[in-house]
Design an enzyme around this catalytic site. Structure first.
Site, mmCIF file in Angstrom:
data_model
loop_
_atom_site.group_PDB
_atom_site.id
_atom_site.type_symbol
_atom_site.label_atom_id
_atom_site.label_comp_id
_atom_site.label_asym_id
_atom_site.label_seq_id
_atom_site.Cartn_x
_atom_site.Cartn_y
_atom_site.Cartn_z
ATOM 1 C CE LYS A 13 47.004 42.136 37.817
ATOM 2 N NZ LYS A 13 48.157 41.542 37.398
ATOM 3 C CG ASP A 72 49.914 36.011 36.569
ATOM 4 O OD1 ASP A 72 50.290 36.855 35.488
ATOM 5 O OD2 ASP A 72 49.269 34.779 36.697
ATOM 6 C CG PHE A 153 40.740 45.777 37.908
ATOM 7 C CD1 PHE A 153 40.856 45.919 39.091
ATOM 8 C CD2 PHE A 153 41.313 44.822 37.324
ATOM 9 C CE1 PHE A 153 41.807 44.962 39.926
ATOM 10 C CE2 PHE A 153 42.344 43.874 37.927
ATOM 11 C CZ PHE A 153 42.385 44.160 39.173
ATOM 12 N N GLY A 154 38.237 44.203 36.031
ATOM 13 C CA GLY A 154 38.001 42.958 35.733
ATOM 14 C C GLY A 154 36.766 42.131 36.285
ATOM 15 C CG ASP A 156 36.769 44.082 41.558
ATOM 16 O OD1 ASP A 156 37.217 42.961 41.700
ATOM 17 O OD2 ASP A 156 37.403 45.037 41.468
ATOM 18 C CG HIS A 181 42.775 38.214 44.945
ATOM 19 N ND1 HIS A 181 41.528 39.162 44.861
ATOM 20 C CD2 HIS A 181 43.180 38.223 43.625
ATOM 21 C CE1 HIS A 181 41.588 39.860 43.882
ATOM 22 N NE2 HIS A 181 42.217 39.394 43.184
ATOM 23 N NE ARG A 182 46.350 42.970 42.852
ATOM 24 C CZ ARG A 182 44.902 42.500 42.157
ATOM 25 N NH1 ARG A 182 44.118 43.192 42.633
ATOM 26 N NH2 ARG A 182 44.941 41.798 41.131
HETATM 27 P P1 IMP Z 1 47.284 38.866 34.907
HETATM 28 O O1 IMP Z 1 47.524 40.293 34.246
HETATM 29 O O2 IMP Z 1 47.540 37.829 34.190
HETATM 30 O O3 IMP Z 1 47.700 38.818 36.264
HETATM 31 O O4 IMP Z 1 45.738 39.182 35.033
HETATM 32 C C1 IMP Z 1 44.795 39.434 35.970
HETATM 33 C C2 IMP Z 1 43.238 39.165 35.473
HETATM 34 O O5 IMP Z 1 42.497 38.501 36.518
HETATM 35 C C3 IMP Z 1 42.856 40.648 35.515
HETATM 36 O O6 IMP Z 1 42.860 40.986 34.110
HETATM 37 C C4 IMP Z 1 41.288 40.261 35.901
HETATM 38 O O7 IMP Z 1 40.545 39.985 34.724
HETATM 39 C C5 IMP Z 1 41.470 39.477 36.634
HETATM 40 N N1 IMP Z 1 41.516 39.762 38.413
HETATM 41 C C6 IMP Z 1 42.624 39.729 38.897
HETATM 42 N N2 IMP Z 1 42.612 40.391 40.104
HETATM 43 C C7 IMP Z 1 41.260 41.013 40.226
HETATM 44 C C8 IMP Z 1 40.636 41.644 41.158
HETATM 45 O O8 IMP Z 1 41.050 42.300 42.014
HETATM 46 N N3 IMP Z 1 39.458 42.164 40.307
HETATM 47 C C9 IMP Z 1 38.904 41.700 39.335
HETATM 48 N N4 IMP Z 1 39.357 40.736 38.394
HETATM 49 C C10 IMP Z 1 40.572 40.637 39.021
#
Ligand code: IMP
Length: 199
Positions: A13, A72, A153-154, A156, A181-182
């Site tokens: 992020k 978030d 990540f996540g 993706d 989204h970001r």
């Molecule tokens: P946060 O830290 O509670 O905002 O959790 C965000 C979580 O949403 C991440 O750990 C990912 O699992 C998912 N996420 C948010 N943004 C992305 C992205 O850009 N790509 C993939 N997963 C995302």
């Protein structure tokens, strides 16, 4: 150049925020950078992305004395009635694990034809005196059946944004940022003049 602290321990992020905001004249500092104090642990117990983003920005700004930006974000899947939503980071349990989260998601969607999903990101901006404001960004797409790609990540590797055939993990970072989204939430943060309200 404006300088702002990112209230995140997620290096992906942080890197995306840096890439997106640099051309806008905003330098993003992260935990571990010279002169940046340790970030407090903030419990993300809000029911919405807004609530959690505001809580992170306000608490980190108050504890560190830095103007702070918090993100978030998460994935909402139509067939799962909006899950994993605010629980995206820890969908498969604590501590959060991207690979396990993806496995759980694909399992939950087994045999389901409707693969529509969206990522949402809420950005909150705060000074040590309190909240400046929030901005939101969304991107719609679909969840594929097998992970593809190695960047990002996540979720993706299983998310294909509308209008594309590659997953976020297959697209170059700059392309993801231009439609994510970001990217959209940060663009809205800049566009609505929130950074200009920082002292
Ligand atoms: P946060 O830290 O509670 O905002 O959790 C965000 C979580 O949403 C991440 O750990 C990912 O699992 C998912 N996420 C948010 N943004 C992305 C992205 O850009 N790509 C993939 N997963 C995302």
């Amino acid at each position: 150049m404006k300088r702002i602290l990112a209230a995140t321990g997620n290096r992906h992020k942080l890197e995306e925020m840096r890439q997106i905001l640099k051309p806008c004249g905003v330098e993003v500092l992260g935990a571990g950078d010279p002169g940046v104090p340790a970030l407090p642990d903030v419990t993300e117990d809000g029911a919405t992305f807004e609530a959690n983003a505001v809580k992170k920005a306000v608490e980190v700004a108050a504890a560190t004395g830095f103007c702070t930006l918090a993100d978030d974000s998460g994935l909402e899947v139509v067939a799962l009635h909006g899950a994993p939503g605010v629980l995206s980071a820890r969908y498969a349990g604590e501590p959060g694990n991207d690979r396990q989260n993806v496995i759980k998601l694909l399992h939950a969607l087994q045999g389901i034809f409707d693969r529509r999903a969206q990522f949402t990101c809420v950005i909150a901006l705060a000074t040590p005196a309190g909240l400046i404001g929030t901005a939101r960004g969304e991107v719609r797409g679909r969840i594929i059946f097998e992970p593809r790609g190695t960047s990002g990540f996540g979720y993706d590797p299983v998310f294909v944004p509308d209008g594309q055939h590659r997953t976020f993990a297959e697209l170059p970072g700059a392309v993801k940022n231009s439609m994510s989204h970001r990217g959209r939430a940060l663009e809205a943060t800049v566009g609505s003049g929130l950074f200009d309200k920082l002292t």
